[in-house]
Design a protein around this motif. Structure first.
Motif, short mmCIF file in Angstrom:
data_model
loop_
_atom_site.label_atom_id
_atom_site.label_comp_id
_atom_site.label_asym_id
_atom_site.label_seq_id
_atom_site.Cartn_x
_atom_site.Cartn_y
_atom_site.Cartn_z
N VAL A 23 -23.82 -72.70 -27.27
CA VAL A 23 -24.16 -72.44 -28.67
C VAL A 23 -23.90 -73.63 -29.58
O VAL A 23 -24.75 -73.99 -30.41
CB VAL A 23 -23.37 -71.20 -29.17
CG1 VAL A 23 -23.52 -71.02 -30.67
CG2 VAL A 23 -23.85 -69.94 -28.43
N SER A 24 -22.75 -74.28 -29.44
CA SER A 24 -22.40 -75.31 -30.42
C SER A 24 -23.38 -76.49 -30.45
O SER A 24 -23.71 -76.97 -31.55
CB SER A 24 -20.95 -75.79 -30.23
OG SER A 24 -20.77 -76.37 -28.97
N PRO A 25 -23.94 -76.97 -29.32
CA PRO A 25 -24.90 -78.08 -29.43
C PRO A 25 -26.16 -77.69 -30.21
O PRO A 25 -26.76 -78.51 -30.89
CB PRO A 25 -25.24 -78.41 -27.96
CG PRO A 25 -24.08 -77.91 -27.19
CD PRO A 25 -23.64 -76.66 -27.92
N ARG A 83 -21.05 -66.44 -30.58
CA ARG A 83 -19.76 -67.15 -30.69
C ARG A 83 -19.21 -66.94 -32.09
O ARG A 83 -19.96 -66.71 -33.05
CB ARG A 83 -19.94 -68.66 -30.48
CG ARG A 83 -20.50 -69.06 -29.14
CD ARG A 83 -19.49 -68.91 -28.00
NE ARG A 83 -20.05 -69.39 -26.74
CZ ARG A 83 -20.81 -68.68 -25.91
NH1 ARG A 83 -21.10 -67.42 -26.21
NH2 ARG A 83 -21.29 -69.20 -24.79
N SER A 84 -17.89 -67.09 -32.20
CA SER A 84 -17.23 -66.95 -33.51
C SER A 84 -17.09 -68.32 -34.17
O SER A 84 -16.78 -69.31 -33.49
CB SER A 84 -15.83 -66.37 -33.31
OG SER A 84 -15.90 -65.10 -32.72
N TYR A 85 -17.25 -68.37 -35.48
CA TYR A 85 -16.99 -69.60 -36.25
C TYR A 85 -16.28 -69.23 -37.54
O TYR A 85 -16.68 -68.30 -38.26
CB TYR A 85 -18.30 -70.37 -36.53
CG TYR A 85 -18.86 -70.92 -35.24
CD1 TYR A 85 -18.33 -72.07 -34.67
CD2 TYR A 85 -19.85 -70.24 -34.55
CE1 TYR A 85 -18.79 -72.54 -33.44
CE2 TYR A 85 -20.31 -70.70 -33.32
CZ TYR A 85 -19.77 -71.85 -32.77
OH TYR A 85 -20.20 -72.30 -31.55
N SER A 86 -15.23 -69.98 -37.85
CA SER A 86 -14.46 -69.72 -39.06
C SER A 86 -15.25 -70.13 -40.29
O SER A 86 -16.01 -71.10 -40.25
CB SER A 86 -13.16 -70.53 -39.01
OG SER A 86 -12.37 -70.06 -37.95
C1 LIG Z 1 -11.97 -66.75 -34.22
C2 LIG Z 1 -12.64 -68.04 -33.74
C3 LIG Z 1 -13.06 -68.97 -34.68
C4 LIG Z 1 -13.68 -70.15 -34.25
N1 LIG Z 1 -14.06 -71.07 -35.20
C5 LIG Z 1 -14.63 -72.23 -34.80
C6 LIG Z 1 -14.99 -73.22 -35.77
O1 LIG Z 1 -14.80 -73.05 -37.00
N2 LIG Z 1 -15.57 -74.37 -35.33
C7 LIG Z 1 -15.80 -74.59 -33.98
O2 LIG Z 1 -16.35 -75.66 -33.65
N3 LIG Z 1 -15.45 -73.68 -33.05
C8 LIG Z 1 -14.90 -72.50 -33.41
N4 LIG Z 1 -14.57 -71.56 -32.47
C9 LIG Z 1 -14.96 -71.81 -31.06
C10 LIG Z 1 -16.40 -71.27 -30.85
O3 LIG Z 1 -16.40 -69.85 -30.95
C11 LIG Z 1 -16.98 -71.62 -29.46
O4 LIG Z 1 -16.07 -71.23 -28.46
C12 LIG Z 1 -17.28 -73.10 -29.30
O5 LIG Z 1 -18.22 -73.52 -30.31
C13 LIG Z 1 -17.89 -73.37 -27.93
O6 LIG Z 1 -19.06 -72.58 -27.76
P1 LIG Z 1 -20.26 -73.10 -26.84
O7 LIG Z 1 -21.19 -71.95 -26.66
O8 LIG Z 1 -20.81 -74.38 -27.35
O9 LIG Z 1 -19.53 -73.44 -25.45
P2 LIG Z 1 -19.43 -72.47 -24.17
O10 LIG Z 1 -20.77 -72.41 -23.51
O11 LIG Z 1 -18.78 -71.20 -24.58
O12 LIG Z 1 -18.40 -73.29 -23.29
C14 LIG Z 1 -18.75 -74.50 -22.63
C15 LIG Z 1 -17.52 -75.18 -22.06
O13 LIG Z 1 -16.66 -75.63 -23.12
C16 LIG Z 1 -15.35 -75.05 -23.02
N5 LIG Z 1 -14.96 -74.68 -24.39
C17 LIG Z 1 -15.33 -73.58 -25.06
N6 LIG Z 1 -14.81 -73.59 -26.31
C18 LIG Z 1 -14.12 -74.75 -26.43
C19 LIG Z 1 -13.38 -75.34 -27.49
N7 LIG Z 1 -13.26 -74.74 -28.70
N8 LIG Z 1 -12.81 -76.55 -27.24
C20 LIG Z 1 -12.93 -77.16 -26.03
N9 LIG Z 1 -13.64 -76.64 -25.00
C21 LIG Z 1 -14.21 -75.45 -25.19
C22 LIG Z 1 -15.52 -73.86 -22.13
O14 LIG Z 1 -14.32 -73.61 -21.42
C23 LIG Z 1 -16.65 -74.28 -21.22
O15 LIG Z 1 -16.17 -75.07 -20.14
C24 LIG Z 1 -13.91 -70.39 -32.87
C25 LIG Z 1 -13.48 -69.43 -31.92
C26 LIG Z 1 -12.86 -68.28 -32.36
C27 LIG Z 1 -12.41 -67.27 -31.32
#
Ligand SMILES: Cc1cc2nc3c(=O)[nH]c(=O)nc-3n(C[C@H](O)[C@H](O)[C@H](O)COP(=O)(O)OP(=O)(O)OC[C@H]3O[C@@H](n4cnc5c(N)ncnc54)[C@H](O)[C@@H]3O)c2cc1C
Length: 223
Positions: A69-71, A47-50
C-alpha cells in the motif's frame, strides 16, 4: 470517499497527503484512519495511517520498499484521485488540549505523524502545556516536518536522535535512543511513544526505568 487535494514530499521516501473528505466529523490528535485500496479485479488491501494534523485529514506515509500500500500512496496517487478512507479510529492514544499535564513525546521514524498532530493541536489551542519531543531517525535527511520543527516555539523542546549518521559537529554520536535523550524533566508527565514495534518497546522500557507511571505511558506501534 476521500479526494487527494495537496501533497508535500517530506523526505526522499515519505510523502504527506492532504484529503478532502465530505462529511468528515473531525478528530482528536493521535487518532488514525484506515485507507482501503481496491484493484480493478476486486482485490482490496487496507492499512492504518495516523492523522498528522488536528484540523484536516492529513497523512504522512513512509514508503516501505516491498510494501503493498505505501508505495502506491507515496509514488502513484495523484491530486484529484479518490481513495477510500474510514475513520477516525482510536480513542486512547490521543491528546486533548485541556489535559493540563506536561507532555513527553517519543517518536521513531514515521511514528512522528500522530505526535505532530499533538504538537500542532497544542499550537492551535494556544495553551501553555509544556511539550518535549525526542525524535529518532536514521539520518537528518529522514526527518519529517523538518522546517516546522526547526522553528523555535515557546514551551516546545525538540531533541533529534540520529541512529546512523549525524550532522557534522553534532554533540551526540549516532546511536540508538538512550535515557539521556529523554531530558531530565520530572517523570510525572503524559508520555506518548510511537514508531516501529522494537523502538516503542525499548523507549517504553527507558521511560519505566526513569520512574514514569506506566498508566501515563501511551504507545502506538506501526508494525
Ligand atoms: C495505528 C497505525 C498507524 C500507522 N500510521 C502510519 C503513518 O502515519 N505513516 C506510515 O508511514 N505508516 C503508518 N503505519 C504503518 C502502515 O499501516 C503500514 O503498515 C505501512 O505503510 C506498510 O504498509 P505496506 O502495505 O506498504 O507494506 P506491507 O505490504 O504491509 O509490508 C511489506 C513489508 O514491510 C514490512 N513492514 C510493514 N510495515 C512496516 C513499517 N511500518 N516499517 C518497516 N517495515 C514494515 C513488513 O513486515 C513486510 O515485510 C501505521 C500503522 C498503524 C497500526
Amino acid at each position: 470517499m476521500a479526494r487527494l487535494t495537496e501533497t508535500r514530499q517530506e523526505t526522499g521516501t515519505a510523502r504527506t497527503l492532504v484529503f478532502d473528505v465530505p462529511g468528515w466529523p473531525g478528530h482528536l490528535a493521535g487518532q488514525h484512519v484506515d485507507v482501503r485500496l481496491t484493484a480493478a479485479d476486486g482485490y482490496a488491501a487496507q492499512r492504518s495511517y495516523s492523522l498528522s494534523a488536528p484540523d484536516r485529514v492529513e497523512l504522512s506515509v513512509q514508503r516501505i520498499p516491498d510494501g503493498e500500500v505505501s508505495p502506491y500512496l507515496t509514488d502513484v496517487l495523484g491530486v484529484g484521485d479518490p481513495v477510500e478512507i474510514r475513520g477516525p479510529v482510536g480513542g486512547w492514544f490521543v491528546w486533548r488540549p485541556g489535559a493540563g499535564r506536561d507532555v513527553l513525546l517519543v517518536a521513531g521514524g514515521s511514528g512522528i505523524a500522530p505526535l505532530m498532530a499533538m504538537i500542532r493541536a497544542r499550537r492551535l489551542a494556544g495553551r501553555g502545556t509544556r511539550f518535549r519531543l525526542a525524535y529518532s531517525t536514521r539520518t537528518p535527511g529522514d526527518v519529517f516536518y523538518a522546517d516546522e520543527l526547526r522553528r523555535p516555539e515557546p514551551g516546545l523542546d525538540v531533541t533529534h536522535v540520529y541512529t546512523r549518521v549525524a550532522p557534522d559537529g553534532w554533540p551526540r554520536p549516532p546511536g540508538r535512543l538512550m535515557a539521556a535523550d529523554l531530558g531530565d524533566g520530572p517523570p510525572d508527565r503524559d508520555c506518548f511513544v510511537c514508531g516501529p514495534t522494537g523502538f516503542v518497546e525499548s523507549a517504553a522500557d527507558l521511560l519505566l526505568a526513569r520512574g514514569h507511571d506506566p498508566r501515563r505511558i501511551k504507545t502506538e506501534r506501526f508494525g
